[in-house]
Scaffold this motif. Structure first.
Motif, PDB file in Angstrom:
ATOM      1  N   ALA A 127      10.122   9.956  18.861  1.00 42.12           N
ATOM      2  CA  ALA A 127      10.085   8.515  19.134  1.00 42.12           C
ATOM      3  C   ALA A 127      11.059   7.767  18.230  1.00 42.12           C
ATOM      4  CB  ALA A 127       8.668   7.982  18.952  1.00 42.12           C
ATOM      5  N   LEU A 128      11.084   8.140  16.954  1.00 47.98           N
ATOM      6  CA  LEU A 128      11.936   7.441  15.998  1.00 47.98           C
ATOM      7  C   LEU A 128      13.407   7.838  16.143  1.00 47.98           C
ATOM      8  CD1 LEU A 128       9.530   7.504  12.947  1.00 47.98           C
ATOM      9  CD2 LEU A 128      10.367   5.474  14.148  1.00 47.98           C
ATOM     10  N   GLU A 129      13.673   9.067  16.601  1.00 49.65           N
ATOM     11  CA  GLU A 129      15.056   9.455  16.879  1.00 49.65           C
ATOM     12  C   GLU A 129      15.623   8.632  18.035  1.00 49.65           C
ATOM     13  OE1 GLU A 129      15.040  13.627  17.598  1.00 49.65           O
ATOM     14  OE2 GLU A 129      14.483  14.137  15.529  1.00 49.65           O
ATOM     15  N   LEU A 130      14.760   8.335  19.004  1.00 51.34           N
ATOM     16  CA  LEU A 130      15.193   7.541  20.158  1.00 51.34           C
ATOM     17  C   LEU A 130      15.267   6.055  19.831  1.00 51.34           C
ATOM     18  CD1 LEU A 130      13.072   9.349  22.891  1.00 51.34           C
ATOM     19  CD2 LEU A 130      15.577   9.289  22.790  1.00 51.34           C
ATOM     20  N   ASP A 131      14.383   5.620  18.953  1.00 53.75           N
ATOM     21  CA  ASP A 131      14.326   4.194  18.606  1.00 53.75           C
ATOM     22  C   ASP A 131      13.885   4.056  17.155  1.00 53.75           C
ATOM     23  OD1 ASP A 131      14.070   1.482  18.379  1.00 53.75           O
ATOM     24  OD2 ASP A 131      12.437   1.280  19.841  1.00 53.75           O
ATOM     25  N   GLU A 132      14.854   3.963  16.265  1.00 61.35           N
ATOM     26  CA  GLU A 132      14.557   3.879  14.831  1.00 61.35           C
ATOM     27  C   GLU A 132      13.760   2.633  14.486  1.00 61.35           C
ATOM     28  OE1 GLU A 132      16.988   4.046  10.553  1.00 61.35           O
ATOM     29  OE2 GLU A 132      18.062   4.165  12.461  1.00 61.35           O
ATOM     30  N   GLN A 133      13.836   1.608  15.326  1.00 57.82           N
ATOM     31  CA  GLN A 133      13.123   0.352  15.079  1.00 57.82           C
ATOM     32  C   GLN A 133      11.716   0.334  15.683  1.00 57.82           C
ATOM     33  OE1 GLN A 133      14.534  -1.745  12.951  1.00 57.82           O
ATOM     34  NE2 GLN A 133      16.167  -0.209  12.906  1.00 57.82           N
ATOM     35  N   HIS A 134      11.258   1.454  16.197  1.00 52.28           N
ATOM     36  CA  HIS A 134       9.921   1.534  16.788  1.00 52.28           C
ATOM     37  C   HIS A 134       8.899   1.543  15.642  1.00 52.28           C
ATOM     38  CE1 HIS A 134       6.464   2.592  19.100  1.00 52.28           C
ATOM     39  NE2 HIS A 134       7.137   2.905  20.185  1.00 52.28           N
ATOM     40  N   GLU A 135       8.523   0.348  15.194  1.00 48.05           N
ATOM     41  CA  GLU A 135       7.747   0.271  13.963  1.00 48.05           C
ATOM     42  C   GLU A 135       6.386   0.939  14.053  1.00 48.05           C
ATOM     43  OE1 GLU A 135       6.239  -3.797  13.001  1.00 48.05           O
ATOM     44  OE2 GLU A 135       7.593  -4.401  14.607  1.00 48.05           O
ATOM     45  N   TYR A 136       5.735   0.917  15.235  1.00 47.27           N
ATOM     46  CA  TYR A 136       4.404   1.499  15.327  1.00 47.27           C
ATOM     47  C   TYR A 136       4.444   3.022  15.284  1.00 47.27           C
ATOM     48  CZ  TYR A 136       2.148  -2.947  15.764  1.00 47.27           C
ATOM     49  OH  TYR A 136       1.669  -4.203  15.489  1.00 47.27           O
ATOM     50  N   ALA A 137       5.607   3.607  15.520  1.00 46.32           N
ATOM     51  CA  ALA A 137       5.727   5.053  15.328  1.00 46.32           C
ATOM     52  C   ALA A 137       5.598   5.389  13.844  1.00 46.32           C
ATOM     53  CB  ALA A 137       7.048   5.559  15.889  1.00 46.32           C
ATOM     54  N   TYR A 138       6.046   4.474  12.962  1.00 42.22           N
ATOM     55  CA  TYR A 138       5.866   4.683  11.527  1.00 42.22           C
ATOM     56  C   TYR A 138       4.381   4.632  11.169  1.00 42.22           C
ATOM     57  CZ  TYR A 138      10.888   4.172  10.702  1.00 42.22           C
ATOM     58  OH  TYR A 138      12.251   4.358  10.705  1.00 42.22           O
ATOM     59  N   LEU A 139       3.678   3.656  11.714  1.00 44.21           N
ATOM     60  CA  LEU A 139       2.239   3.570  11.467  1.00 44.21           C
ATOM     61  C   LEU A 139       1.539   4.838  11.944  1.00 44.21           C
ATOM     62  CD1 LEU A 139      -0.524   2.167  10.910  1.00 44.21           C
ATOM     63  CD2 LEU A 139      -0.365   1.236  13.235  1.00 44.21           C
ATOM     64  N   ASN A 140       1.799   5.214  13.186  1.00 44.91           N
ATOM     65  CA  ASN A 140       1.054   6.316  13.775  1.00 44.91           C
ATOM     66  C   ASN A 140       1.441   7.670  13.182  1.00 44.91           C
ATOM     67  OD1 ASN A 140      -0.524   4.715  15.579  1.00 44.91           O
ATOM     68  ND2 ASN A 140       1.291   4.414  16.828  1.00 44.91           N
ATOM     69  N   ARG A 141       2.705   7.841  12.802  1.00 51.54           N
ATOM     70  CA  ARG A 141       3.079   9.071  12.100  1.00 51.54           C
ATOM     71  C   ARG A 141       2.425   9.089  10.726  1.00 51.54           C
ATOM     72  NH1 ARG A 141       9.320  10.562  11.040  1.00 51.54           N
ATOM     73  NH2 ARG A 141       9.076   8.877   9.517  1.00 51.54           N
ATOM     74  N   GLY A 142       2.360   7.909  10.087  1.00 53.49           N
ATOM     75  CA  GLY A 142       1.678   7.822   8.798  1.00 53.49           C
ATOM     76  C   GLY A 142       0.215   8.213   8.912  1.00 53.49           C
ATOM     77  N   ILE A 143      -0.441   7.778   9.973  1.00 51.01           N
ATOM     78  CA  ILE A 143      -1.849   8.128  10.173  1.00 51.01           C
ATOM     79  C   ILE A 143      -1.997   9.630  10.404  1.00 51.01           C
ATOM     80  CG2 ILE A 143      -3.823   7.845  11.726  1.00 51.01           C
ATOM     81  CD1 ILE A 143      -2.973   4.926  12.091  1.00 51.01           C
ATOM     82  N   ALA A 144      -1.094  10.213  11.193  1.00 44.11           N
ATOM     83  CA  ALA A 144      -1.130  11.666  11.416  1.00 44.11           C
ATOM     84  C   ALA A 144      -0.956  12.412  10.093  1.00 44.11           C
ATOM     85  CB  ALA A 144      -0.047  12.069  12.411  1.00 44.11           C
ATOM     86  N   LEU A 145      -0.038  11.953   9.261  1.00 45.59           N
ATOM     87  CA  LEU A 145       0.175  12.569   7.953  1.00 45.59           C
ATOM     88  C   LEU A 145      -1.037  12.373   7.047  1.00 45.59           C
ATOM     89  CD1 LEU A 145       3.859  11.379   7.551  1.00 45.59           C
ATOM     90  CD2 LEU A 145       3.153  13.781   7.559  1.00 45.59           C
ATOM     91  N   TYR A 146      -1.660  11.219   7.137  1.00 53.28           N
ATOM     92  CA  TYR A 146      -2.862  10.911   6.352  1.00 53.28           C
ATOM     93  C   TYR A 146      -3.975  11.899   6.687  1.00 53.28           C
ATOM     94  CZ  TYR A 146      -7.036   8.244   4.905  1.00 53.28           C
ATOM     95  OH  TYR A 146      -8.237   7.852   4.353  1.00 53.28           O
ATOM     96  N   TYR A 147      -4.222  12.098   7.985  1.00 56.76           N
ATOM     97  CA  TYR A 147      -5.274  13.031   8.387  1.00 56.76           C
ATOM     98  C   TYR A 147      -4.830  14.482   8.248  1.00 56.76           C
ATOM     99  CZ  TYR A 147      -8.181   9.209  10.008  1.00 56.76           C
ATOM    100  OH  TYR A 147      -8.965   8.088  10.048  1.00 56.76           O
ATOM    101  N   GLY A 148      -3.531  14.720   8.197  1.00 55.41           N
ATOM    102  CA  GLY A 148      -3.011  16.062   7.985  1.00 55.41           C
ATOM    103  C   GLY A 148      -2.889  16.421   6.508  1.00 55.41           C
ATOM    104  N   ASP A 149      -3.537  15.618   5.634  1.00 49.37           N
ATOM    105  CA  ASP A 149      -3.569  15.861   4.181  1.00 49.37           C
ATOM    106  C   ASP A 149      -2.186  15.829   3.548  1.00 49.37           C
ATOM    107  OD1 ASP A 149      -6.364  16.079   3.957  1.00 49.37           O
ATOM    108  OD2 ASP A 149      -6.319  18.168   4.614  1.00 49.37           O
TER     109      ASP A 149
END
Length: 292
Positions: A127-149
């Motif tokens: 998602a971010l490779e296609l659209d670096e400004q897709h801000e909610y991809a940062y949120l949602n990737r952060g959440i995935a990383l959060y739950y992925g320890d």
């Protein structure tokens, strides 16, 4: 009629029983909270799904038009809690048009919920490779990383998300949640610093006050209906409140209270909110259930 109903709902009390009881005595209530009826499905979404399904039967659609219809129908399925159907449509959309950043974002969320974190990271990266400004991809990737320890990397994504809107209390809170897994004292200090950029007249600012200790849980719950203009808004607010209260009690080691609040967040039926989605994941993690 709506305001009358909400006034009553804000004083309604739901008592949840403890998991452990004493022999020969009644179970003791754990939490008393404001409650409302679960949010009903929007019939307009169901009508729109039927319309999109009719359009997809046409033979004169281009692959791009088909992809857009599958994406739009998938979003509606997701908003109604029909996750499997939405995932099928998102996969169809991305096969027809591989450059739809938002589809990868949704698929990343769904794989996070299935605890398939590596796959989720791949979708968010796409998602971010296609659209670096897709801000909610940062949120949602952060959440995935959060739950992925991976809280350190998660905080980097949450900070990037916060930088795009420093006056958003929810963004401030997710930075705190990630940092708290690394250093609780540092997390609190950073939370207090980031809170200086917020408007304390926003309802969500009360969430910050709750985590800094400037507002008691009782006061937070008693003010939760202030400024609410509809039943939908009330259910949405409760969903958020219950989720973050659960996270607060979870951090304090109060697992019974945390699980009760996560269940209350699910009881609102606000399927499209991340707080609803991740309340279910939290409960699965608490019970050791593997959703994959």
């Amino acid at each position: 009629m709506i305001f009358k109903h909400l006034a009553l709902a804000s004083f309604a009390i739901l008592s949840l029983s403890a998991c452990q009881t004493t022999t020969g005595t009644e179970s003791t209530p754990i939490v008393n909270v404001p409650f409302t009826a679960p949010l009903a499905s929007d019939f307009r979404s169901e009508i729109a799904i039927a319309r999109y399904s009719e359009l997809l039967n046409r033979v004169d659609l281009s692959p791009e038009q088909q992809a857009k219809l599958y994406y739009d129908r998938g979003v509606l399925f997701d908003s109604l809690g029909m996750t499997t159907l939405s995932r099928i449509d998102f996969n169809r959309a991305v096969k027809l048009k591989p450059d739809l950043a938002e589809v990868y974002n949704f698929l990343g969320i769904q794989h996070t919920l299935m605890q398939q974190y590596e796959k989720a990271y791949e979708f968010f990266d796409s998602a971010l490779e296609l659209d670096e400004q897709h801000e909610y991809a940062y949120l949602n990737r952060g959440i995935a990383l959060y739950y992925g320890d991976r809280p350190g990397i998660a905080k980097t994504d949450f900070s990037a998300f916060l930088a795009r809107s420093p006056n958003d209390p929810y963004r401030v809170l997710w930075v705190y949640l990630a940092e708290a897994k690394l250093n609780k004292d540092q997390a609190l200090a950073e939370l207090i610093t980031n809170a200086t950029a917020l408007d304390d007249s926003q309802w969500a600012y009360q969430l910050i006050s709750l985590f800094t200790g400037d507002m008691s849980e009782h006061d937070f719950l008693s003010r939760i209906s202030e400024g609410v203009k509809s039943e939908q808004e009330y259910a949405q607010r409760l969903c958020e409140a219950y989720f973050y209260l659960a996270k607060l009690h979870q951090a304090a080691g109060q697992q019974y209270l945390a699980s009760d609040y996560f269940r209350l967040a699910l009881a609102t039926n606000v399927h499209e909110f991340i707080e609803y989605k991740y309340a279910r994941l939290e409960l699965e993690l608490m019970t050791g259930e593997d959703a994959s």
